[in-house]
Design a protein around this motif. Structure first.
Motif, short mmCIF file in Angstrom:
data_model
loop_
_atom_site.label_atom_id
_atom_site.label_comp_id
_atom_site.label_asym_id
_atom_site.label_seq_id
_atom_site.Cartn_x
_atom_site.Cartn_y
_atom_site.Cartn_z
N SER A 15 0.98 -1.33 0.05
CA SER A 15 0.13 -0.11 0.05
C SER A 15 0.91 1.27 -0.11
O SER A 15 0.55 2.32 -0.80
CB SER A 15 -0.98 0.03 1.33
OG SER A 15 -1.82 -1.05 1.10
N TYR A 19 0.98 4.10 -3.07
CA TYR A 19 0.60 5.53 -2.82
C TYR A 19 1.88 6.09 -3.30
O TYR A 19 1.55 7.36 -3.85
CB TYR A 19 0.53 5.60 -1.24
CG TYR A 19 0.55 7.09 -1.02
CD1 TYR A 19 -0.55 8.13 -1.43
CD2 TYR A 19 1.79 7.94 -0.31
CE1 TYR A 19 -0.62 9.22 -0.68
CE2 TYR A 19 1.82 9.12 -0.28
CZ TYR A 19 0.58 9.92 -0.37
OH TYR A 19 0.56 11.37 -0.14
N GLY A 20 3.18 5.66 -3.29
CA GLY A 20 4.14 6.44 -3.80
C GLY A 20 4.24 6.31 -5.24
O GLY A 20 4.72 7.37 -5.76
N LEU A 22 1.46 6.58 -7.09
CA LEU A 22 0.62 7.31 -7.54
C LEU A 22 0.70 8.76 -7.23
O LEU A 22 0.09 9.56 -7.88
CB LEU A 22 -0.84 6.78 -7.04
CG LEU A 22 -1.08 5.31 -7.75
CD1 LEU A 22 -2.60 4.99 -7.12
CD2 LEU A 22 -1.36 5.36 -9.01
N ALA A 23 1.37 9.18 -6.12
CA ALA A 23 1.24 10.37 -5.60
C ALA A 23 2.40 11.06 -6.01
O ALA A 23 2.59 12.34 -5.91
CB ALA A 23 1.09 10.33 -4.21
N ARG A 24 3.61 10.48 -6.23
CA ARG A 24 4.97 11.17 -6.37
C ARG A 24 5.15 11.68 -7.60
O ARG A 24 4.52 11.03 -8.56
CB ARG A 24 6.08 10.08 -5.93
CG ARG A 24 6.14 9.90 -4.59
CD ARG A 24 6.23 10.81 -3.50
NE ARG A 24 6.16 10.48 -2.14
CZ ARG A 24 6.26 11.39 -1.17
NH1 ARG A 24 6.26 12.54 -1.45
NH2 ARG A 24 6.26 10.94 0.09
N ARG A 25 5.87 12.81 -7.86
CA ARG A 25 6.32 13.19 -9.10
C ARG A 25 7.72 13.11 -9.48
O ARG A 25 8.10 13.06 -10.80
CB ARG A 25 5.92 14.80 -9.00
CG ARG A 25 4.33 15.11 -8.80
CD ARG A 25 3.49 14.51 -9.86
NE ARG A 25 2.30 14.75 -9.65
CZ ARG A 25 1.20 13.30 -9.97
NH1 ARG A 25 1.60 12.53 -10.05
NH2 ARG A 25 0.05 13.93 -9.59
N VAL A 30 9.58 7.23 -7.49
CA VAL A 30 8.60 6.21 -8.41
C VAL A 30 9.14 4.93 -8.27
O VAL A 30 8.69 3.95 -7.99
CB VAL A 30 8.07 6.76 -9.49
CG1 VAL A 30 7.31 5.78 -10.44
CG2 VAL A 30 7.08 7.94 -9.39
N SER A 33 9.27 3.21 -4.96
CA SER A 33 8.26 2.69 -4.70
C SER A 33 7.66 1.51 -5.47
O SER A 33 7.30 0.41 -4.80
CB SER A 33 6.94 3.69 -5.04
OG SER A 33 7.28 5.07 -4.25
N ASP A 92 11.16 15.42 -13.05
CA ASP A 92 9.57 15.23 -12.79
C ASP A 92 8.68 14.59 -13.80
O ASP A 92 9.06 14.61 -15.10
CB ASP A 92 9.09 16.87 -12.71
CG ASP A 92 7.63 17.05 -12.42
OD1 ASP A 92 7.21 16.04 -11.69
OD2 ASP A 92 7.14 17.97 -12.24
N ASP A 94 5.61 14.46 -14.52
CA ASP A 94 4.53 15.22 -15.18
C ASP A 94 5.43 15.98 -16.34
O ASP A 94 4.54 16.15 -17.37
CB ASP A 94 3.82 16.21 -14.25
CG ASP A 94 3.03 15.28 -13.43
OD1 ASP A 94 2.59 14.41 -13.70
OD2 ASP A 94 2.71 16.12 -12.30
#
Length: 126
Positions: A15, A19-20, A22-25, A30, A33, A92, A94
């Motif tokens: 979990s 979360y890492g 899905l949430a980290r940029r 990543v 995670s 990053d 994104d």
């Protein structure tokens, strides 16, 4: 040993890793995670191998394969992240889109707005 303890720890680790992802940029976070998720799967495989008393130790064999695959994934992933960081100045997630896919439709360095136009312009200049 009761099976619930490593299973709960494995779920918690998975979990946190999910979360890492899905949430980290940051691309390195990543990758870390993803490694955490793979290690939670390894813990689960070994726990079930011990609990089932498998004569072939298939869970431990799969764990060794996953460790080898994870090592290769980290090596290739870090190489890609380092090259992206050198070229773009940021890791990053994104901002890793190609310049041809600019969200506002502005042209890239070649002056073309789509990959087809870039190809045509490159062929015309060659």
């Amino acid at each position: 040993m009761h099976l619930a303890y490593p299973a709960v720890l494995s779920v918690l680790l998975f979990s946190v890793g999910l979360y890492g992802v899905l949430a980290r940029r940051n691309a390195i976070l990543v990758l870390m995670s993803v490694e955490l998720m793979l290690n939670s799967v390894n813990l689960n495989l070994v726990a079930f191998d011990v609990w089932l008393r498998d004569a072939l130790h298939a869970g431990q064999a799969f764990t060794l394969f996953i460790i080898a695959i994870a090592a290769a994934e980290i090596g290739i992933g870090l190489a890609i992240v380092l090259m992206v960081y050198r070229n773009r100045g940021s890791s990053d997630v994104d901002r890793l889109r190609d310049t041809a896919e600019a969200p506002d439709g502005t042209p890239d360095d070649t002056g073309a707005t789509s990959p087809a136009q870039q190809t045509q312009k490159a062929e015309a200049t060659a």
